[in-house]
Motif scaffolding. Structure first.
Motif, short mmCIF file in Angstrom:
data_model
loop_
_atom_site.label_atom_id
_atom_site.label_comp_id
_atom_site.label_asym_id
_atom_site.label_seq_id
_atom_site.Cartn_x
_atom_site.Cartn_y
_atom_site.Cartn_z
N GLY A 388 0.81 -1.21 0.00
CA GLY A 388 0.00 0.00 0.00
C GLY A 388 0.84 1.26 0.00
N SER A 401 -5.50 -0.65 -2.57
CA SER A 401 -4.41 -0.41 -1.62
C SER A 401 -4.95 0.01 -0.26
CB SER A 401 -3.44 0.64 -2.15
OG SER A 401 -4.06 1.88 -2.32
N TRP A 404 -5.74 -3.21 1.31
CA TRP A 404 -4.54 -3.93 1.74
C TRP A 404 -4.06 -3.44 3.11
CZ3 TRP A 404 -1.60 -2.92 -3.49
CH2 TRP A 404 -2.23 -3.66 -4.51
N SER A 426 -2.46 5.98 0.18
CA SER A 426 -3.58 5.39 -0.57
C SER A 426 -4.71 6.40 -0.70
CB SER A 426 -4.08 4.14 0.15
OG SER A 426 -3.09 3.14 0.21
#
Length: 511
Positions: A388, A401, A404, A426
């Motif tokens: 990420g 992301s 994640w 992100s």
């Protein structure tokens, strides 16, 4: 086992499985598809991975001219013993067997290689630095037979998931007296109480019976399968995260208490990771020293090389001189290439390959290796958080992301503050600047925290907050220049570069 030139032969698990498949069909063509299925039974990989395995096998067999493992163009490979033949005594019956003495040697060598690799095949990719864990049966504290079956299934699922890791070696049950004692024991319990199922798991270092990690989960009985998944994922993340997991943290605690002149490669690796996460230029230099010593002790230590690459990334982010940055980037490229040569399918290495592909201008490949890393390590919290972070230099990874990093924080309930950098980047790249600022408040006292905070606040119109963040950035890195930072991170795509540069300039960050 040694090859004809006296070199030590120990294969990686994938290469050992490919060799076994070839040996089972001696003198027959084995298709690429069959070899890929044998080497990576649960994964999808490219022909390049197979080619690397074949190269490793040939080196192990001393097959410099590809005479033993032959390429069959557009089809696959064939294992062919040499053709010089002698007559051996006949077996029972009238048949006579003609075999090459060198073929006998090759077969014995192959069997020896497979025997040496047996432990590796049964335990992921065991190395001398691995920590061994015995998973004991989860106890059913309620006594109801139905829940005993659930506890048994939970134990089996945990063993299966942990066995996928290349960071630990896993076995089920208590070792018998003839087996070596494991470094850790994982235990657990399950209790059904008023339609609520409670699960507890804990990890004990067998040397001193000290509990080094524990966690509890609970949920309604009707959601038992979701609860099982949460337990298995949580245990896996806690044990297998190589930088911030429970085993890594406990090993680091012990390593730091010893004489540094006697450190083994793994302990040096842990100390390097520890200083890397202190996020100061001095600590980066200390981390580099530890990791270079680790790789000198064990030149095949892929994770030490990939972690060294991260250290060079952090070093580069603080530099203002393009020439000095170029020198650090050259070191980073070498570290990544070495890690990729040693462990091309290691998720941590693949995350670093994301930067290398971007550095070389292949952004499609950069995105592919990043997503492959996540696919291969869905329960490795460190990999998810790093993906990420690093992925958002190269492209707008978007909601993926964010997911994640959030999963990393769920898996690793004591997550380190550097996870928040990926969370902030992100959201910044998605244009959610307020959420980016909020996420970055939990990040370490590090340049990226204040650079992205300054830019986000400026784009939100809060120039006072933007100026405060910019001032703090320059306190930490007085010679910081945005242009050099963009070069270091390889932030060149307009959709990533544009908003960051616009906000940073508004905030007064030197270009």
């Amino acid at each position: 086992m040694r090859d004809p030139q006296g070199r030590e032969t120990v294969l990686r698990p994938t290469s050992a499985r490919v060799l076994k498949k070839l040996f089972e069909a001696v003198d027959q063509t084995v298709t690429k598809e069959d070899l890929l299925a044998a080497g990576w039974p649960e994964l999808t990989v490219t022909d390049n991975s197979l080619q690397q395995c074949i190269h490793e096998i040939r080196v192990g067999l001393g097959d410099d001219g590809a005479r033993i493992v032959r390429t069959v163009p557009r089809r696959g490979y064939r294992l062919i013993p040499p053709v010089e033949r002698v007559q051996l005594p006949p077996p029972r019956g009238d048949r006579r067997v003609a075999l090459s003495l060198s073929a006998v040697f090759v077969i014995v060598l192959i069997l020896g290689v497979l025997a040496v690799s047996k432990v590796i095949l049964s335990a992921g990719s065991a190395t001398p630095q691995d920590r061994s864990v015995s998973v004991l049966p989860f106890d059913n504290l309620g006594g109801d037979q139905r829940w005993s079956l659930i506890a048994e299934g939970l134990t089996q699922d945990t063993v299966a998931d942990l066995a996928k890791s290349d960071f630990i070696r896993v076995s089920a049950g208590v070792p018998d007296a003839s087996e070596p004692r494991r470094d850790f024991e994982l235990q657990g319990s399950l209790q059904y109480d008023g339609n609520i199922v409670r699960v507890r798991s804990w990890l004990t270092r067998t040397e001193n019976e000290e509990i080094v990690w524990s966690h509890r989960w609970s949920g309604p009985a009707e959601n038992i399968f979701a609860l099982q998944d949460a337990v298995v994922d949580g245990v896996s993340a806690a044990l297998t995260s190589p930088w911030s997991g429970a085993i890594a943290a406990d090993d680091l605690r012990l390593a730091r208490a010893r004489d540094t002149d006697n450190f083994e490669a793994y302990e040096l690796y842990l100390l390097g990771a520890y200083h890397k996460h202190r996020f100061t230029p001095d600590d980066y230099r200390i981390a580099e020293g530890y990791l270079r010593r680790a790789t000198a002790l064990d030149p095949s230590y892929a994770k030490a090389f990939s972690t060294l690459a991260v250290v060079y990334a952090l070093m580069g982010s603080t530099l203002s001189d393009p020439e000095a940055l170029s020198q650090v980037q050259e070191k980073r490229v070498v570290a990544i290439e070495q890690a990729a040569r040693l462990a091309p399918d290691d998720p941590q290495t693949l995350v670093q390959m994301n930067w290398l592909y971007g550095y070389r201008g292949d952004f499609e490949a950069a995105d592919n290796v990043l997503r492959r890393a996540v696919d291969l390590a869905p329960n490795n919290a460190d990999v998810l958080a790093e993906a990420g972070w690093i992925g958002n230099w190269r492209s707008v990874v978007g909601p993926d992301s964010v997911a994640w990093v959030e999963r990393a924080k769920e898996l690793n309930t004591t997550w380190p503050d550097w996870y928040a950098v990926g969370a902030g980047l992100s959201r910044f790249n998605m244009g959610d600047y307020a959420a980016a600022v909020e996420a970055l408040t939990e990040a370490p006292d590090f340049i990226e925290r204040y650079l992205y905070t300054a830019s986000a606040q400026a784009l939100l119109g809060d120039m006072e907050a933007a100026q405060r963040a910019s001032d703090r950035l320059l306190e930490i890195a007085p010679h910081f220049r945005l242009e050099t930072y963009l070069m270091a991170r390889v932030i060149v795509q307009d959709e990533v570069r544009g908003p960051l540069v616009e906000g940073a300039r508004l905030a007064g960050v030197p270009f």
